[in-house]
Write a protein that holds these residues in place. Sequence first.
Motif, short mmCIF file in Angstrom:
data_model
loop_
_atom_site.label_atom_id
_atom_site.label_comp_id
_atom_site.label_asym_id
_atom_site.label_seq_id
_atom_site.Cartn_x
_atom_site.Cartn_y
_atom_site.Cartn_z
N TYR A 76 0.78 -1.24 0.00
CA TYR A 76 0.00 0.00 0.00
C TYR A 76 0.81 1.30 0.00
O TYR A 76 0.26 2.35 -0.30
N GLU A 132 -4.19 1.69 7.91
CA GLU A 132 -4.84 1.49 9.20
C GLU A 132 -4.53 0.09 9.70
O GLU A 132 -5.08 -0.89 9.25
N CYS A 133 -3.60 0.07 10.66
CA CYS A 133 -3.16 -1.22 11.18
C CYS A 133 -3.85 -1.48 12.53
O CYS A 133 -3.82 -2.58 13.07
N SER A 147 -6.24 8.17 0.30
CA SER A 147 -6.74 6.79 0.34
C SER A 147 -6.44 6.20 1.71
O SER A 147 -5.35 6.38 2.24
N ILE A 148 -7.44 5.51 2.27
CA ILE A 148 -7.27 4.87 3.58
C ILE A 148 -7.38 3.36 3.38
O ILE A 148 -8.41 2.87 2.91
N HIS A 149 -6.33 2.65 3.73
CA HIS A 149 -6.30 1.19 3.55
C HIS A 149 -6.37 0.49 4.90
O HIS A 149 -5.49 0.70 5.74
N PHE A 150 -7.38 -0.33 5.10
CA PHE A 150 -7.47 -1.11 6.33
C PHE A 150 -6.71 -2.42 6.13
O PHE A 150 -6.98 -3.16 5.20
N ILE A 151 -5.75 -2.65 7.03
CA ILE A 151 -4.83 -3.76 6.86
C ILE A 151 -5.34 -5.01 7.57
O ILE A 151 -5.69 -4.94 8.75
#
Lengths: 348, 348
Positions: free
Chosen positions: A153, A252-253, A281-285
């Motif tokens: 990401y 977002e961990c 962009s917000i990526h949920f891990i």
Amino acid sequence: MSPVPNARVLFNAIPQGVPTPGQTTVYDSSQSIDLESHPLNGGFLIKTLVLSIDPGMRTRMRSTEEKSYATAFEIGQPLEGFGIGVVLRSENPDVAVGKYLQGRGFLHQQYFVLPSLPFGMFFLDRHPALPLTTYVGALGLPGKTAWAGWKDYSRAKKGETVFVPSGASAVGTMVIQLAKLDGLKIIASAGSEEKVEFLRKLGVDVAFNYKTVDTRGVLEREGPIHIYWDSVGGETFNAALDNAAVGARFMECGQMTTLNSVGSHAITIENPMAIFGKSVSIHFITSFLIIPKHLEEFNRVVPAALVAGTLLRSPEDVRHGLECVGEMIRAVQSGETRGKAVVVLGEA
Amino acid sequence: MSPVPNARVLFNAIPQGVPTPGQTTVYDSSQSIDLESHPLNGGFLIKTLVLSIDPGMRTRMRSTEEKSYATAFEIGQPLEGFGIGVVLRSENPDVAVGKYLQGRGFLHQQYFVLPSLPFGMFFLDRHPALPLTTYVGALGLPGKTAWAGWKDYSRAKKGETVFVPSGASAVGTMVIQLAKLDGLKIIASAGSEEKVEFLRKLGVDVAFNYKTVDTRGVLEREGPIHIYWDSVGGETFNAALDNAAVGARFMECGQMTTLNSVGSHAITIENPMAIFGKSVSIHFITSFLIIPKHLEEFNRVVPAALVAGTLLRSPEDVRHGLECVGEMIRAVQSGETRGKAVVVLGEA
């Protein structure tokens, strides 16, 4: 052989806010086990050596009604999580006595029997130069999550700026070193002067103690930030959003602050107008979804780099004995540990 | 030639919740202009023909103190936005009399003078087969935003499922048709039976009226969804999150519900535990940042497809005369329009 004690840590009550030792969890030493004659029914007997006390355990301390990717703990049953153990006896031809195991599925209990290797538990090829605890840190879920998340990401470009709160955690330590290799300017925070010193050793450009220095102020001076690696949420998350660069990527961990708040566990973006204009962009891990495709490279590169010292391990906060688990969970969720939180039950 | 009326619509007060005509905005017909002798000072005189009443205007109705990518409207000054106009007189050698203009920077005023083409205002090559209003819809910002957002972020794969609330809007109509071309299963909603009928004509698989059918129920039956194109926010956004597939992509094009709520304008993710386990990515769309690199392809493909009828235009809600602007803004923000909202002042 006569029975030996088989202590365990039970989930006792759903916490409001930060978990309380003796209330959320209780240490129970009432049981015992005969290691030689305890029935295996075709399975194998594990001696627990190391338990990882992870921030993510908090999400499992909830009502079984509440949907989530991680199964809820059952009241009255032992906690469970990441750990390391050794096989004492086996009737399973795939699992030999003396083998070390790492990964998911370790009960918070001195000894336990499994029928077969569960999803996420693997054999551990221990490198003699590395302490066993490395396998729940840099070589465990935290290290692998950081590696896979960054590769998937970050889209990092030389000269960009990254912000890593909890920089001295096992995840943060790996993220910082990957960012360094990619030529980024690194802002990172931690909760003690000792950890801030460690961040400087990692090559962090702007290292600060979030307990004494205002995070928002630092980001306003040193930002805008192109990449944010979140494990805390709340005000820090919103300060990062407000100081995001155009095209910023948020990973977002975890949102420890959010999950430990009493009442609502909602994630709140306070000032959406500011980010609608920035193509953020917000990526949920989700670790188990992204790690597999990076595992071959990770196993090839990271253990050797740790042995050679070209990659550093995060500080550790090691305590001894199952009875420390409850307090360690509280300390992790309160950001009070001196490093990656580990409870050691034995070395072999 | 004697002066003619030069009516305008002024921003009058910051709204709480949905803007109120006559209060948030006022129609002012007190001014006049002499079209032949009004000084141009090297600039040019525009006659406004079409004004687009966009959902995004709401973000500009705020205190100038509040930071955002879009400039706040000034109290006592005319509204401004997307539109179409024609050049009546010019002292600027780059802008010839009789040219049509489209894009940003149109005052809500019958006639106005500009020194030069502002950022985002372009010459319009009108296709005779297309109504002028197409240039603020399918060929304007909505169509271009949908096109660029879909190309940049959807990563659509045949057989996946997409959900498009506001499916009959100019943006939604384009998104649906792009999804159709990519072979997706399409769930879309609108606010009237007439619009739902239009969605079926576009080839939507599951079309429903969100005013009479529960969105969450539809998503639970027809999901999980791989792609969500958001223009509404609030409960719809959270219902979509709760029904997201693993690896889902959310495109945030607007959160009308959120911005029109009285008090906090925060975006809230009610149930974060559910999405931490699904590797969801949320992309905030900023039109002017993503459109430029797709413009050449868009201009080559879309006008011809609209003329040929292989792409359809969204329904329109056309009203006539500047005095309709305030009511039209209210209707747009309340989801009460019969289609893309346009106020027409003249045809040439």
